[in-house]
Design a protein around this motif. Structure first.
Motif, mmCIF file in Angstrom:
data_model
loop_
_atom_site.group_PDB
_atom_site.id
_atom_site.type_symbol
_atom_site.label_atom_id
_atom_site.label_comp_id
_atom_site.label_asym_id
_atom_site.label_seq_id
_atom_site.Cartn_x
_atom_site.Cartn_y
_atom_site.Cartn_z
ATOM 1 N N VAL A 45 -23.322 -44.875 40.358
ATOM 2 C CA VAL A 45 -22.758 -43.928 40.987
ATOM 3 C C VAL A 45 -22.028 -44.193 41.950
ATOM 4 C CG1 VAL A 45 -23.285 -41.550 42.104
ATOM 5 C CG2 VAL A 45 -24.699 -42.480 40.126
ATOM 6 N N PRO A 46 -20.498 -43.712 41.872
ATOM 7 C CA PRO A 46 -19.725 -44.084 43.027
ATOM 8 C C PRO A 46 -20.431 -43.392 44.234
ATOM 9 C CG PRO A 46 -18.502 -43.477 41.237
ATOM 10 C CD PRO A 46 -19.903 -43.174 40.958
ATOM 11 N N ALA A 54 -13.841 -53.019 49.299
ATOM 12 C CA ALA A 54 -14.942 -53.038 48.673
ATOM 13 C C ALA A 54 -15.071 -51.831 47.757
ATOM 14 C CB ALA A 54 -16.216 -53.395 49.632
ATOM 15 N N GLU A 55 -15.705 -51.912 46.455
ATOM 16 C CA GLU A 55 -16.040 -50.576 45.810
ATOM 17 C C GLU A 55 -17.431 -50.491 45.885
ATOM 18 O OE1 GLU A 55 -13.761 -49.842 41.839
ATOM 19 O OE2 GLU A 55 -14.139 -51.935 41.948
ATOM 20 N N CYS A 56 -18.110 -49.340 46.126
ATOM 21 C CA CYS A 56 -19.671 -49.332 46.486
ATOM 22 C C CYS A 56 -20.185 -48.365 45.626
ATOM 23 C CB CYS A 56 -20.015 -48.900 48.028
ATOM 24 S SG CYS A 56 -19.095 -49.990 49.316
ATOM 25 N N PHE A 57 -21.368 -48.680 44.859
ATOM 26 C CA PHE A 57 -22.118 -47.993 44.106
ATOM 27 C C PHE A 57 -23.432 -47.892 44.410
ATOM 28 C CE2 PHE A 57 -18.572 -49.949 41.885
ATOM 29 C CZ PHE A 57 -17.926 -48.906 41.295
ATOM 30 N N ASP A 58 -24.134 -46.633 44.202
ATOM 31 C CA ASP A 58 -25.534 -46.638 43.824
ATOM 32 C C ASP A 58 -25.726 -46.799 42.493
ATOM 33 O OD1 ASP A 58 -26.367 -45.630 46.683
ATOM 34 O OD2 ASP A 58 -25.087 -43.778 46.252
ATOM 35 N N LEU A 59 -26.556 -48.081 42.313
ATOM 36 C CA LEU A 59 -26.997 -48.337 41.020
ATOM 37 C C LEU A 59 -28.484 -48.109 40.838
ATOM 38 C CD1 LEU A 59 -26.317 -51.993 39.316
ATOM 39 C CD2 LEU A 59 -28.413 -51.102 39.437
ATOM 40 N N TYR A 60 -28.682 -47.731 39.674
ATOM 41 C CA TYR A 60 -30.081 -47.350 39.241
ATOM 42 C C TYR A 60 -30.566 -48.171 38.014
ATOM 43 C CZ TYR A 60 -29.631 -43.631 42.696
ATOM 44 O OH TYR A 60 -29.505 -42.849 43.920
#
Length: 320
Positions: A45-46, A54-60
């Motif tokens: 999820v961006p 930097a590209e930042c994501f919430d990873l689950y």
């Protein structure tokens, strides 16, 4: 210098006193098989937080027992080809912290995966259900149930699962994945490198979760280890089950996992540490058979160690 533990000469040969269960390797091989059978259902999820570099994501991902685990994932924007990655683990009861703490590595061309431990201060689930108490301490969570229901078993497996997920990302060079953390994060770094032998470098700093009986005998079952004393006071006030309790805790004692590590290791320790005393750290360090080095801070305890973060950067960059 004053001593709160053994002299350094003894620390360098100390082998730990907490019992190692006779089926320890079978226990962890069974756990890894369970982990590998899980469909991780990875979701990216961006994040609202983004930077030009930097590209930042919430990873689950889904871990053992069905818990959804949250990770802050930052990667270099527009990176050309596979690059190194770092998996990071936080201190006890905390969380991964702010995005800016990932950006130093991203600026060096690394992807960063920072995991919220299940059931602690971040966004990961605690989906388990065990018999007996669920007092605030995670070390004792599941201690009155079967060994497979110890909460730290699941957390240790989460670290290995995350490392494998990182290695599977197309932008990551699977042969250059490293692990680091301080205190609980240091203990989880040892567990991660032990359970995912493809980790190439590991940098644990004053690792927690090691040599529980030594903690008890030093009368340091307080602060981060206070739940050991709480457990005995509430559930075994005359220590009738003391031997069995410490043996069961041996399943989640990182000193016993350390011999599995194949990574190069850089450890940092303060000799005045009364939270994770040096002997408990060396119990794990001395069992590591791969290339290893320890940085000693004689006058420091469980606190910032000046220059240690810089040394870890250099270690991961191959300059140390």
């Amino acid at each position: 210098m004053p001593l709160i533990d053994m002299p350094l000469s003894q620390l360098k040969s100390y082998s730990g006193i907490n019992p190692r269960p006779s089926d320890f390797n079978d226990y962890w091989d069974r756990g890894l098989a369970e982990m590998r059978a899980v469909d991780p259902q990875i979701e990216l999820v961006p994040s609202r937080f983004q930077t030009p570099s930097a590209e930042c994501f919430d990873l689950y991902f889904t871990g053992v027992g069905g818990a959804r685990i949250h990770v802050k994932y930052a990667r270099p924007r527009g990176a050309d080809g596979p690059h190194p990655a770092v998996v990071q683990f936080h201190g006890y009861t905390g969380n991964v912290g702010d995005w800016h703490e990932r950006l130093g590595y991203v600026s060096l061309g690394f992807s960063v995966f920072a995991m919220d431990c299940r059931g602690q201060g971040g966004r990961s689930d605690d989906a388990g259900s065990v018999k007996g108490n669920t007092h605030h301490g995670h070390i004792i969570r599941g201690l009155d149930d079967e060994p497979d229901n110890l909460l730290f078993r699941s957390i240790f497996l989460d670290t290995a699962q995350l490392a494998g997920i990182a290695m599977g990302m197309p932008e990551v060079d699977a042969e250059q994945v490293y692990a680091t953390g301080w205190s609980q994060g240091g203990g989880l770094t040892i567990a991660c490198a032990a359970l995912e032998p493809r980790i190439r470098k590991a940098a644990p700093v004053y690792p927690f979760l090691s040599d529980y009986r030594r903690i008890w005998e030093m009368d340091l079952a307080k602060d981060a280890y206070a739940e050991l004393r709480t457990y005995f006071r509430h559930f075994d006030p005359q220590h009738e089950r003391e031997s069995d309790i410490f043996t069961k805790l041996g399943y989640i004692d990182v000193q016993h996992l350390a011999e599995r590590i194949q990574a190069d290791v850089l450890m940092g320790t303060g000799l005045m540490d009364t939270i994770c005393p040096p002997s408990t750290q060396f119990a794990a360090f001395n069992k590591i058979a791969s290339a290893k080095r320890v940085e000693i801070f004689p006058d420091f305890g469980h606190e910032g160690l000046p220059g240690m973060n810089d040394k870890i950067y250099q270690f991961f960059l191959g300059q140390y």
